[in-house]
Design an enzyme around this catalytic site. Structure first.
Site, PDB file in Angstrom:
ATOM      1  N   ILE A   1       7.842   1.478 -13.892  1.00  0.00           N
ATOM      2  CA  ILE A   1       8.839   0.432 -13.656  1.00  0.00           C
ATOM      3  C   ILE A   1       8.212  -0.913 -14.005  1.00  0.00           C
ATOM      4  O   ILE A   1       7.105  -1.225 -13.561  1.00  0.00           O
ATOM      5  CB  ILE A   1       9.312   0.422 -12.187  1.00  0.00           C
ATOM      6  CG1 ILE A   1       9.801   1.814 -11.759  1.00  0.00           C
ATOM      7  CG2 ILE A   1      10.395  -0.626 -11.988  1.00  0.00           C
ATOM      8  CD1 ILE A   1      11.019   2.325 -12.491  1.00  0.00           C
TER       9      ILE A   1
ATOM     10  N   TYR B   1      -4.394   6.672  -5.386  1.00  0.00           N
ATOM     11  CA  TYR B   1      -2.987   6.275  -5.299  1.00  0.00           C
ATOM     12  C   TYR B   1      -2.087   7.506  -5.342  1.00  0.00           C
ATOM     13  O   TYR B   1      -1.167   7.659  -4.534  1.00  0.00           O
ATOM     14  CB  TYR B   1      -2.670   5.336  -6.464  1.00  0.00           C
ATOM     15  CG  TYR B   1      -1.217   4.931  -6.581  1.00  0.00           C
ATOM     16  CD1 TYR B   1      -0.685   3.931  -5.773  1.00  0.00           C
ATOM     17  CD2 TYR B   1      -0.384   5.531  -7.518  1.00  0.00           C
ATOM     18  CE1 TYR B   1       0.645   3.542  -5.889  1.00  0.00           C
ATOM     19  CE2 TYR B   1       0.942   5.154  -7.651  1.00  0.00           C
ATOM     20  CZ  TYR B   1       1.446   4.155  -6.830  1.00  0.00           C
ATOM     21  OH  TYR B   1       2.768   3.785  -6.952  1.00  0.00           O
TER      22      TYR B   1
ATOM     23  N   ALA C   1      -2.215   9.430  -2.101  1.00  0.00           N
ATOM     24  CA  ALA C   1      -1.435   8.779  -1.050  1.00  0.00           C
ATOM     25  C   ALA C   1       0.053   9.039  -1.234  1.00  0.00           C
ATOM     26  O   ALA C   1       0.779   9.346  -0.271  1.00  0.00           O
ATOM     27  CB  ALA C   1      -1.710   7.277  -1.047  1.00  0.00           C
TER      28      ALA C   1
ATOM     29  N   GLY D   1      21.590 -14.670   1.044  1.00  0.00           N
ATOM     30  CA  GLY D   1      22.558 -15.154   2.018  1.00  0.00           C
ATOM     31  C   GLY D   1      22.154 -14.892   3.457  1.00  0.00           C
ATOM     32  O   GLY D   1      21.072 -14.374   3.732  1.00  0.00           O
TER      33      GLY D   1
ATOM     34  N   GLY E   1       7.523  -4.857   2.058  1.00  0.00           N
ATOM     35  CA  GLY E   1       7.202  -5.311   0.709  1.00  0.00           C
ATOM     36  C   GLY E   1       8.427  -5.784  -0.044  1.00  0.00           C
ATOM     37  O   GLY E   1       8.545  -5.599  -1.255  1.00  0.00           O
TER      38      GLY E   1
END
Length: 250
Positions: free
Chosen positions: A184, A151, A154, A54, A16
């Site tokens: 976040i 969620y 998990a 890069g 991810g």
């Protein structure tokens, strides 16, 4: 130790890694000298991140639900010294409004994919007697979540899994740690709170001691530390990157 070079020569993979927290982790690991492979199904976004970082950052395109393809890609692009299980999905809904299909999807990406990655990278780490497993959980995994029960389940499972991997692999010089972000500010968060808008965001800010949302770079900094050689005495730990949310909610 020169922080800009503390991951020099180490090989890392980040699931991810094409956006949000994952992209920030990729950038930070590359800045600190690691060779990084982004595992993501969004090839366009992943290549944009890689090009910005890069030549030491490459892309492996796959759907994490395809464990057979995952094993093959890790064999082709590895071995790895660092594996960051970052990929995750969320869904803001009360449990009675979720379906079995929702459960399977949330458990598959948030927990089972970490099983598959870890199983694939561990043999080489054990042989080389060095490795860093870093699992990106959530404060929801130890505090629960109103509107995110599956969620949270998990992510709670991911914490226990991480501790178990630490127990089983300490003798090989392999560490395993969980990083638990709080609120976040990422596209995933804004998508998950669909309909909640600014009122819900303000409530999230108020749930932290620092009264702000975190940034993807806050999480990436913690990942870079536990992934480094200097964190060799840190394993089985659960590190919150949440602005003091755990204390604020106590």
């Amino acid at each position: 130790m020169d922080v800009a070079n503390r991951l020099r020569g180490l090989r890392a993979m980040v699931t991810g890694g094409a956006s949000g927290i994952g992209a920030a982790i990729v950038r930070r690991l590359a800045e600190e000298g690691a060779h990084v492979v982004i595992f993501d199904r969004n090839e366009t976004a992943a290549r944009e991140v890689a090009e910005a970082c890069g030549p030491d950052v490459r892309v492996a395109v796959l759907d994490l639900a395809d464990f057979e393809a995952l094993d093959s890609l890790i064999a082709q692009t590895g071995p790895f010294d660092i594996a960051v299980n970052n990929a995750g999905i969320d869904q803001h809904a009360f449990f009675t409004d979720t379906t079995e299909a929702d459960w399977r999807r949330l458990l598959l990406i948030n927990l089972e994919a970490a099983f598959a990655v870890t199983r694939a990278v561990l043999p080489a780490m054990q042989k080389g007697r060095f490795g860093r497993i870093v699992n990106i959980g959530s404060e929801a995994g130890r505090m629960g979540s109103r509107g995110g029960a599956v969620y949270a389940a998990a992510k709670g499972g991911l914490i226990a899994f991480t501790k178990s991997i630490a127990l089983e692999n300490a003798r090989y010089g392999i560490t395993a740690n969980s990083i638990l972000p709080g609120p976040i500010d990422t596209p995933l968060l804004r998508e998950a709170i669909n309909g909640g808008g600014e009122k819900l965001l303000k409530a999230m800010e108020g749930a932290t001691l620092l009264r702000r949302l975190g940034t993807a770079e806050d999480v990436a900094a913690a990942v870079a530390f536990v992934a480094s050689r200097e964190a060799g005495y840190v394993t089985g730990e659960t590190l919150g990157v949440s602005g003091g949310m755990g204390i604020a909610q106590a």
